[in-house]
Design an enzyme around this catalytic site. Sequence first.
Site, short mmCIF file in Angstrom:
data_model
loop_
_atom_site.label_atom_id
_atom_site.label_comp_id
_atom_site.label_asym_id
_atom_site.label_seq_id
_atom_site.Cartn_x
_atom_site.Cartn_y
_atom_site.Cartn_z
N SER A 113 0.79 -1.11 0.04
CA SER A 113 -0.15 0.18 0.06
C SER A 113 0.84 1.30 -0.06
O SER A 113 2.23 1.31 0.30
CB SER A 113 -0.70 -0.13 1.12
OG SER A 113 -1.47 1.32 1.53
N TYR A 171 -2.13 -0.69 10.50
CA TYR A 171 -2.01 -0.98 8.70
C TYR A 171 -0.71 -0.58 8.18
O TYR A 171 -0.24 -1.31 7.28
CB TYR A 171 -3.53 -0.25 8.16
CG TYR A 171 -3.70 -0.65 7.00
CD1 TYR A 171 -4.21 -1.79 6.62
CD2 TYR A 171 -2.99 0.14 5.73
CE1 TYR A 171 -4.42 -2.22 5.16
CE2 TYR A 171 -3.21 -0.22 4.53
CZ TYR A 171 -3.93 -1.33 4.30
OH TYR A 171 -4.21 -1.50 2.62
P1 NAI Z 1 -11.28 -6.23 -0.07
O1 NAI Z 1 -11.64 -6.14 1.31
O2 NAI Z 1 -12.39 -6.22 -1.10
O3 NAI Z 1 -10.23 -7.39 -0.20
C1 NAI Z 1 -9.37 -7.85 0.76
C2 NAI Z 1 -9.45 -9.56 0.46
O4 NAI Z 1 -8.65 -10.09 1.43
C3 NAI Z 1 -10.91 -9.97 0.52
O5 NAI Z 1 -11.15 -10.78 -0.58
C4 NAI Z 1 -10.80 -10.69 2.05
O6 NAI Z 1 -11.84 -11.55 2.22
C5 NAI Z 1 -9.57 -11.05 2.01
N1 NAI Z 1 -8.92 -11.65 3.29
C6 NAI Z 1 -8.84 -11.01 4.33
N2 NAI Z 1 -8.42 -11.63 5.49
C7 NAI Z 1 -8.27 -13.02 4.88
C8 NAI Z 1 -7.68 -14.20 5.36
N3 NAI Z 1 -7.38 -14.36 6.65
N4 NAI Z 1 -7.46 -15.02 4.53
C9 NAI Z 1 -7.94 -14.94 3.23
N5 NAI Z 1 -8.36 -14.00 2.65
C10 NAI Z 1 -8.49 -12.82 3.51
O7 NAI Z 1 -10.13 -5.14 -0.13
P2 NAI Z 1 -9.40 -4.66 -1.32
O8 NAI Z 1 -9.00 -3.18 -1.43
O9 NAI Z 1 -9.43 -5.32 -2.47
O10 NAI Z 1 -7.85 -5.37 -0.58
C11 NAI Z 1 -6.88 -6.00 -1.14
C12 NAI Z 1 -5.67 -5.81 -0.76
O11 NAI Z 1 -5.24 -4.42 -1.31
C13 NAI Z 1 -5.32 -5.63 0.62
O12 NAI Z 1 -4.17 -6.36 1.19
C14 NAI Z 1 -5.46 -4.09 0.96
O13 NAI Z 1 -4.63 -3.95 2.08
C15 NAI Z 1 -4.71 -3.76 -0.14
N6 NAI Z 1 -4.63 -2.35 -0.45
C16 NAI Z 1 -6.27 -1.88 -0.62
C17 NAI Z 1 -6.21 -0.59 -1.16
C18 NAI Z 1 -7.45 0.32 -1.50
O14 NAI Z 1 -7.62 1.57 -1.47
N7 NAI Z 1 -8.50 -0.67 -1.73
C19 NAI Z 1 -4.91 0.42 -1.12
C20 NAI Z 1 -3.71 -0.12 -0.82
C21 NAI Z 1 -3.71 -1.75 -0.70
#
Ligand code: NAI
Length: 261
Positions: free
Chosen positions: A152, A165
């Site tokens: 991130s 985070y």
């Molecule tokens: P999201 O909440 O839609 O996706 C996160 C995913 O990780 C979900 O599918 C969730 O079920 C999964 N997850 C969480 N804990 C888990 C576990 N214990 N085992 C397996 N899966 C698990 O949000 P997003 O934005 O798609 O996040 C994806 C990645 O991107 C994350 O690592 C987040 O930190 C990162 N990120 C997101 C940003 C944003 O603005 N949306 C910015 C920078 C990084």
Amino acid sequence: MSNDYLSEMFGLSGKVALVAGASSGIGAAFAVALAKAGADVVLGARRTDRIEALAAQITEETGRKALAVALDVTDAGTVKAAFDSAEATLGTPTVVCNNAGIAVPNWALDDSEDDWDRTMNTNLKGMWRVGTEAARRMLAAGKPGSILNTASILGLGNAPQQLTYATSKAGVVQMSKAMALEWQRHGIRVNALCPGYFVTEINDVFLETDLGQKMLRRSPAKRAGKLEELIPAMLMFASSASSFTTGTALPVDGAHSVAIA
Ligand code: NAI
């Protein structure tokens, strides 16, 4: 410039790609894009109903094979089992998008031990579990590959209420570099992708608040990114286009991470 030229450089035909955290947001978009680029895809997540539906959609839309596997990155047993299923069904994943993550925003003094532990166990140790397992499987199969860890811009800079985070994501950046350094000799590349703000389930509530809207308006691009704007960077890292690119941390953020006011 012909399509052959581009697909030779960025195409993923014949590859097996695994996405951890594929049930929503960035991970789901990555899974679809990887299949469109020619890979068979393994979708790993806890919400298996969602990834089963997405796997069916991917196969219908792209003709690529798609496998949904139960995966909780906080549980080493499910990580191993997910790779076992992937290898038995589609082959060893050599493109791995290590993407599962959570956010527990809090003022620094309000973070509990549990907030710290949950965040680190998913965002940092979870990516370590998946990344090391992925590399072990590639080594055993004698195959080179690419691991892309979703960090991130909060792994590079900071913001209020992001102590756990941002600390976890800074760890992901350093971990990616350490992995890249050690695994270069095996042909396994490791990079960190550092998205700015993209509206997904992790932040949609916050980004709707006055504070969230104000933050976006003050950012250089004055808006959140669109998921399709993250795909080209992911495909570059996943494909042989980046065969000499490893140990990097790339912001995709409309200059958010370089703004000082
Ligand atoms: P999201 O909440 O839609 O996706 C996160 C995913 O990780 C979900 O599918 C969730 O079920 C999964 N997850 C969480 N804990 C888990 C576990 N214990 N085992 C397996 N899966 C698990 O949000 P997003 O934005 O798609 O996040 C994806 C990645 O991107 C994350 O690592 C987040 O930190 C990162 N990120 C997101 C940003 C944003 O603005 N949306 C910015 C920078 C990084």
